[in-house]
Design an enzyme around this catalytic site. Structure first.
Site, short mmCIF file in Angstrom:
data_model
loop_
_atom_site.label_atom_id
_atom_site.label_comp_id
_atom_site.label_asym_id
_atom_site.label_seq_id
_atom_site.Cartn_x
_atom_site.Cartn_y
_atom_site.Cartn_z
NE ARG A 93 -2.19 1.70 3.34
CZ ARG A 93 -2.03 1.70 4.45
NH1 ARG A 93 -2.82 0.55 5.17
NH2 ARG A 93 -1.15 2.25 5.26
CD GLU A 109 4.10 4.91 5.83
OE1 GLU A 109 5.21 4.60 6.57
OE2 GLU A 109 2.92 4.71 6.56
CG ASN A 111 2.18 0.97 4.66
OD1 ASN A 111 2.60 1.32 5.86
ND2 ASN A 111 1.56 1.76 3.86
CB SER A 146 -4.63 -2.85 7.86
OG SER A 146 -4.26 -1.51 8.25
CE LYS A 161 7.95 4.62 7.68
NZ LYS A 161 7.59 3.43 8.19
CE LYS A 179 7.22 9.55 7.66
NZ LYS A 179 6.49 8.71 6.48
CD GLU A 221 6.03 -0.23 8.03
OE1 GLU A 221 5.09 0.56 7.84
OE2 GLU A 221 7.19 0.11 7.11
N GLY A 222 2.92 0.78 11.69
CA GLY A 222 1.96 0.50 12.60
C GLY A 222 1.47 1.89 13.04
NE ARG A 248 -4.37 5.22 6.98
CZ ARG A 248 -3.17 4.82 7.27
NH1 ARG A 248 -3.19 4.23 8.41
NH2 ARG A 248 -2.29 5.09 6.52
#
Length: 482
Positions: free
Chosen positions: A124, A140, A142, A147, A304, A361, A365-366, A448
């Site tokens: 993603r 970024e 992923n 998700s 990253k 950064k 992740e998350g 989002r």
């Protein structure tokens, strides 16, 4: 940007009734999450959502969709370039224990001889629109546990329902179709077919407690819908360490079930590894013949630091044709190393002089891990003379356009009418080995949206919400590079 329809909406009972209908629609169609505050395996709340779809420039949406196969190709080639990964992460793995443990697993399975050369990636790529240029810039990409593919499908239909309730039928044409769930699960089934054992299963590696349950379960249900012969099982890393074993062909078995594909919805953060038990489970999986989603090298490709290295001048030329290089460079924003060298010192000085221009950064992740504003300055001053600085990268902060919308959250009376900004995610599927890409597609999108004053936008954390795209004709049409 202007909202998709004029605001404010009707006051009083009309708006109250619409919101209650939308909440019920969300719950009854699966746009739900388990509560972190009052967890129960037997109940869900609706996931936080925006009452209306958020405006997004059509040309930038189309640009992001069009470039996803190129990004899939890029990440696939990088994941199979050991020298590049090693050189990129050389300093990071010395000061970041988690990334170091992941890289050690990569070194171990590579030295033993990688058993399964086919990898599956469900990627993603995330974007903000830069309001000064009105172009989408990549935040970024992923490579693990990407998700909200399932819930994004639901949100499009929720917003079609809301706009229909409000009588805005002509606006429905500006809500693009979203087939993320179908495409992501299709990718897993393609990998299952490549494995070519009819009685084998797909394993979902999950957290001990799953809050984002609807998003995960919908993937299971969609796999069954597409191929009822394929069984899905769910286990934690701790459980896998206990019941998992390899046979003499390195086929992975959990009890008596052979595993064809391992889909990680956990394992991307140190919090998922309580002890050596969980690390042993990860190594067991990586040693196995099962097709991993993602493989350990793909996991590392999503760090990253690797993405920052790809932004260096001339680096993309190694992997892509010139026209594709130009299209990728258009979406990249400024990424800088903080290593203890001349380049890192220069980036450090830039950030200390103007910290609000940057985001700091780590290799995580998350969500919830980045630093912003004055926190950038204070933390960099703290680690300025430490090797720890190599564990971080610096990214130019993207300032997206603001719009007004209604945020709907469970257990809060009334809508939160607020200024918000939106982050677009484009899903991609890529399957293959170092020599051959068997499948490379863009499969869907998500949006989002968060309160504009909030740095982090976690849906469960309180500042963000699920959303969908309402396309408007702003900006310039994308160039045909791909």
């Amino acid at each position: 940007m202007e909202p998709c329809i004029p605001l404010p909406l009707a006051d009083g009972n009309t708006l109250k009734e619409l919101i209650q209908k939308a909440k019920d629609w969300a719950i009854m169609h699966g746009a739900g999450m388990r509560s972190k505050d009052s967890f129960s395996p037997d109940s869900i709340n609706f996931a936080p959502f925006m009452l209306l779809p958020s405006t997004f420039p059509r040309c930038e949406f189309e640009r992001a969709v069009g470039i996803q196969p190129v990004l899939n190709e890029l990440m696939h080639k990088v994941a199979h370039d050991y020298d590049f990964l090693k050189n990129s992460l050389e300093t990071t793995i010395k000061v970041d224990e988690f990334t170091g443990r992941l890289f050690n697993i990569y070194e171990t399975v590579r030295a033993e001889g990688i058993t399964q050369d086919v990898s599956l990636a469900l990627l993603r790529s995330d974007y903000f629109v830069d309001q000064s240029l009105f172009v989408a810039k990549q935040v970024e990409i992923n490579t693990i546990s990407s998700s909200f593919g399932a819930l994004s499908n639901v949100l499009v239909d929720l917003h079609r329902f809301v706009l229909t309730e409000l009588g805005h039928l002509t606006e429905l044409r500006n809500l693009p179709d979203n087939n993320a769930l179908e495409g992501l699960c299709g990718g897993m089934l393609s990998a299952w077919k490549v494995y070519n054992q009819p009685m084998s299963a797909i394993l979902f590696v999950i957290e001990d407690v799953t809050y984002n349950i609807c998003d995960q379960r919908f993937h299971e249900f969609e796999i069954q819908r597409q191929n009822a012969k394929v069984r899905v099982i769910r286990n934690t890393l701790t459980e896998i360490a206990t019941i998992g074993k390899l046979d003499n062909e390195k086929r992975l078995f959990l009890n008596d079930t052979e595993i064809a594909v391992v889909y990680f919805r956990a394992g991307y953060t140190p919090d998922h590894y309580y002890s050596e038990t969980e690390w042993n489970a990860r190594l067991l999986i990586e040693r196995s013949l099962a097709i991993k989603c993602p493989s350990i090298q793909y996991h590392l490709t999503g760090t990253k630091k690797v993405q920052q290295e790809l932004a260096r001048p001339g680096m993309l030329d190694k992997y892509l044709t010139p026209d594709k290089v130009e299209s990728v460079k258009e979406i990249f924003t400024g990424l800088y190393s903080l290593g203890k060298d001349e380049v890192g010192d220069k980036a450090m000085q830039m950030a200390l002089e103007n910290p609000t221009r940057f985001v700091l950064k780590p290799q995580r992740e998350g969500g919830g891990n980045n630093m912003y504003g004055e926190n950038v300055k204070s933390y960099l001053e703290k680690i300025k003379d430490s090797d720890e600085r190599s564990a971080w990268i610096l990214m130019e902060r993207i300032n997206p356009p603001v719009q007004t919308n209604y945020m709907i959250r469970p257990n809060i009376q009334g809508p939160i009418v607020t200024e918000v900004v939106s982050e677009l995610g484009i899903f991609g599927v890529v399957l293959g080995n170092a020599d051959t890409i068997l499948e490379n597609t863009q499969v869907g999108h998500m949006l989002r949206t968060k309160i504009s004053s909030a740095d982090e936008g976690g849906v469960a954390a309180g500042f963000g919400a699920l959303d969908s795209v309402y396309l408007v004709d702003i900006g310039k049409a994308p160039k045909k590079h791909v």
